[in-house]
Design a protein around this motif. Structure first.
Motif, PDB file in Angstrom:
ATOM      1  N   HIS A 276       0.838  -1.207   0.000  1.00 21.17           N
ATOM      2  CA  HIS A 276       0.000   0.000   0.000  1.00 21.17           C
ATOM      3  C   HIS A 276       0.872   1.257   0.000  1.00 21.17           C
ATOM      4  O   HIS A 276       0.602   2.213  -0.744  1.00 21.17           O
ATOM      5  N   ALA A 277       1.917   1.253   0.818  1.00 20.63           N
ATOM      6  CA  ALA A 277       2.813   2.416   0.878  1.00 20.63           C
ATOM      7  C   ALA A 277       3.465   2.676  -0.476  1.00 20.63           C
ATOM      8  O   ALA A 277       3.581   3.829  -0.907  1.00 20.63           O
ATOM      9  N   LYS A 278       3.874   1.611  -1.142  1.00 16.74           N
ATOM     10  CA  LYS A 278       4.504   1.762  -2.463  1.00 16.74           C
ATOM     11  C   LYS A 278       3.500   2.281  -3.485  1.00 16.74           C
ATOM     12  O   LYS A 278       3.801   3.184  -4.275  1.00 16.74           O
ATOM     13  N   ASP A 279       2.288   1.731  -3.453  1.00 16.96           N
ATOM     14  CA  ASP A 279       1.245   2.169  -4.386  1.00 16.96           C
ATOM     15  C   ASP A 279       0.908   3.647  -4.190  1.00 16.96           C
ATOM     16  O   ASP A 279       0.597   4.357  -5.162  1.00 16.96           O
ATOM     17  N   GLN A 280       0.976   4.108  -2.937  1.00 19.48           N
ATOM     18  CA  GLN A 280       0.637   5.494  -2.619  1.00 19.48           C
ATOM     19  C   GLN A 280       1.834   6.433  -2.706  1.00 19.48           C
ATOM     20  O   GLN A 280       1.671   7.650  -2.575  1.00 19.48           O
ATOM     21  N   GLY A 281       3.025   5.882  -2.916  1.00 17.76           N
ATOM     22  CA  GLY A 281       4.223   6.709  -2.980  1.00 17.76           C
ATOM     23  C   GLY A 281       4.648   7.280  -1.641  1.00 17.76           C
ATOM     24  O   GLY A 281       5.274   8.342  -1.578  1.00 17.76           O
ATOM     25  N   TYR A 282       4.349   6.563  -0.567  1.00 11.85           N
ATOM     26  CA  TYR A 282       4.738   7.023   0.763  1.00 11.85           C
ATOM     27  C   TYR A 282       6.258   6.990   0.906  1.00 11.85           C
ATOM     28  O   TYR A 282       6.942   6.157   0.309  1.00 11.85           O
ATOM     29  N   SER A 283       6.763   7.867   1.759  1.00 14.88           N
ATOM     30  CA  SER A 283       8.194   7.852   2.059  1.00 14.88           C
ATOM     31  C   SER A 283       8.487   7.380   3.475  1.00 14.88           C
ATOM     32  O   SER A 283       9.601   6.941   3.768  1.00 14.88           O
ATOM     33  N   SER A 284       7.493   7.448   4.368  1.00 11.53           N
ATOM     34  CA  SER A 284       7.728   7.027   5.749  1.00 11.53           C
ATOM     35  C   SER A 284       6.442   6.509   6.376  1.00 11.53           C
ATOM     36  O   SER A 284       5.356   7.045   6.126  1.00 11.53           O
ATOM     37  N   VAL A 285       6.573   5.472   7.176  1.00  8.40           N
ATOM     38  CA  VAL A 285       5.444   4.884   7.896  1.00  8.40           C
ATOM     39  C   VAL A 285       5.923   4.515   9.295  1.00  8.40           C
ATOM     40  O   VAL A 285       7.007   3.955   9.463  1.00  8.40           O
ATOM     41  N   ILE A 286       5.123   4.825  10.298  1.00  7.27           N
ATOM     42  CA  ILE A 286       5.365   4.373  11.660  1.00  7.27           C
ATOM     43  C   ILE A 286       4.558   3.094  11.865  1.00  7.27           C
ATOM     44  O   ILE A 286       3.414   3.007  11.409  1.00  7.27           O
ATOM     45  N   VAL A 287       5.131   2.101  12.510  1.00  6.33           N
ATOM     46  CA  VAL A 287       4.397   0.863  12.780  1.00  6.33           C
ATOM     47  C   VAL A 287       4.283   0.654  14.282  1.00  6.33           C
ATOM     48  O   VAL A 287       5.177   1.008  15.045  1.00  6.33           O
ATOM     49  N   SER A 288       3.139   0.093  14.685  1.00  5.75           N
ATOM     50  CA  SER A 288       2.879  -0.095  16.113  1.00  5.75           C
ATOM     51  C   SER A 288       2.201  -1.429  16.361  1.00  5.75           C
ATOM     52  O   SER A 288       1.330  -1.861  15.601  1.00  5.75           O
ATOM     53  N   ALA A 289       2.628  -2.076  17.440  1.00  9.54           N
ATOM     54  CA  ALA A 289       2.028  -3.323  17.906  1.00  9.54           C
ATOM     55  C   ALA A 289       2.065  -3.309  19.426  1.00  9.54           C
ATOM     56  O   ALA A 289       2.602  -2.378  20.041  1.00  9.54           O
ATOM     57  N   ALA A 290       1.509  -4.328  20.053  1.00  5.68           N
ATOM     58  CA  ALA A 290       1.645  -4.453  21.499  1.00  5.68           C
ATOM     59  C   ALA A 290       3.126  -4.517  21.842  1.00  5.68           C
ATOM     60  O   ALA A 290       3.919  -5.084  21.074  1.00  5.68           O
ATOM     61  N   PRO A 291       3.563  -3.942  22.964  1.00  2.45           N
ATOM     62  CA  PRO A 291       4.996  -3.857  23.251  1.00  2.45           C
ATOM     63  C   PRO A 291       5.744  -5.174  23.176  1.00  2.45           C
ATOM     64  O   PRO A 291       6.868  -5.223  22.670  1.00  2.45           O
ATOM     65  N   PHE A 292       5.130  -6.266  23.642  1.00  5.65           N
ATOM     66  CA  PHE A 292       5.842  -7.547  23.605  1.00  5.65           C
ATOM     67  C   PHE A 292       6.031  -8.058  22.177  1.00  5.65           C
ATOM     68  O   PHE A 292       6.928  -8.843  21.911  1.00  5.65           O
ATOM     69  N   GLN A 293       5.234  -7.591  21.240  1.00  9.51           N
ATOM     70  CA  GLN A 293       5.332  -8.004  19.838  1.00  9.51           C
ATOM     71  C   GLN A 293       6.107  -7.001  18.995  1.00  9.51           C
ATOM     72  O   GLN A 293       6.516  -7.316  17.868  1.00  9.51           O
ATOM     73  N   GLN A 294       6.336  -5.802  19.510  1.00  9.81           N
ATOM     74  CA  GLN A 294       6.889  -4.722  18.699  1.00  9.81           C
ATOM     75  C   GLN A 294       8.207  -5.062  18.006  1.00  9.81           C
ATOM     76  O   GLN A 294       8.354  -4.761  16.819  1.00  9.81           O
ATOM     77  N   PRO A 295       9.197  -5.670  18.674  1.00  8.53           N
ATOM     78  CA  PRO A 295      10.445  -5.965  17.951  1.00  8.53           C
ATOM     79  C   PRO A 295      10.219  -6.831  16.710  1.00  8.53           C
ATOM     80  O   PRO A 295      10.750  -6.535  15.636  1.00  8.53           O
ATOM     81  N   ARG A 296       9.419  -7.887  16.832  1.00  5.21           N
ATOM     82  CA  ARG A 296       9.189  -8.755  15.673  1.00  5.21           C
ATOM     83  C   ARG A 296       8.342  -8.048  14.620  1.00  5.21           C
ATOM     84  O   ARG A 296       8.576  -8.204  13.412  1.00  5.21           O
ATOM     85  N   ALA A 297       7.354  -7.268  15.053  1.00  3.05           N
ATOM     86  CA  ALA A 297       6.529  -6.543  14.097  1.00  3.05           C
ATOM     87  C   ALA A 297       7.376  -5.556  13.305  1.00  3.05           C
ATOM     88  O   ALA A 297       7.238  -5.448  12.070  1.00  3.05           O
TER      89      ALA A 297
END
Length: 213
Positions: free
Chosen positions: A116-137
């Motif tokens: 989706h980011a590529k299709d929209q031409g995004y340059s930056s995205v922040i990603v978020s998950a539950a803290p215990f999952q965040q490193p793998r996400a």
């Protein structure tokens, strides 16, 4: 033995950096919320509300699927977030890849977000998950970006920490433990999926972070 110690040190560095990442100096094109079970979804919603209020982004993305694999579904998430005061026009459901998937996992979510980011031409995205999952996400998001859209800069912001000794369901609705107890499973998945090639190695993700700045 020295090699194993060095690998452990690199993993520790990556964990700390994903949990304490610097955010972009100008607003990111979007925040992507990795799917959470009902037990953990409020962690992600708190991150979304904070980033909007602090003007770190103006778009909140999440998968627009029906309920599956422990994820309550895009419709339920939109309803819940609007009830929490997040403006509906800031919320956008994105299509999964493949579109006819009957299951969800972190890799599918990361690939869907990057497409989706590529299709929209995004340059930056922040990603978020539950803290215990965040490193793998974050590793999954960085892996997808490196393989599909290397220009994309991924930033990491863990969701709000929920009580660590509270029992919660996780991992496609199959794992159940205290949130603290779920950490070991996440570390095992990082090792396993990196060895399989589904995730980039810890060293590769650290290199991505260093180049991203």
């Amino acid at each position: 033995m020295q090699y194993d110690a060095y690998r452990a040190f690199m993993l520790e560095e990556l964990i700390i950096r994903t949990l304490c990442d610097t955010l972009p100096t100008k607003p990111a094109d979007a925040l992507f919320l990795f799917g959470q079970t009902g037990d953990n979804q409020d962690a992600a919603f708190a991150a979304a509300k904070m980033l909007l209020q602090e003007n770190y982004t103006s778009k909140i993305h999440f998968l627009g699927t029906k309920p599956m694999s422990g994820y309550p579904g895009g419709t339920a998430w939109k309803k819940r977030m609007t009830a929490l005061g997040i403006p509906e026009d800031k919320l956008q459901e994105i299509a999964p890849v493949p579109t006819d998937t009957d299951m969800l996992h972190t890799g599918i979510e990361a690939n869907s977000m990057v497409k989706h980011a590529k299709d929209q031409g995004y340059s930056s995205v922040i990603v978020s998950a539950a803290p215990f999952q965040q490193p793998r996400a974050f590793m999954a998001a960085a892996t997808a970006a490196m393989r599909q859209y290397p220009e994309l800069k991924i930033y990491s912001l863990p969701g709000k920490a929920l009580p660590w000794q509270e029992v919660a369901v996780h991992s496609q609705g199959k794992a159940e433990s205290t949130r603290a107890g779920l950490i070991s499973g996440e570390m095992k998945r990082i090792e396993e999926y990196s060895q399989q090639g589904d995730l980039a190695t810890v060293a590769e993700v650290l290199e991505y972070l260093n180049k991203r700045g």
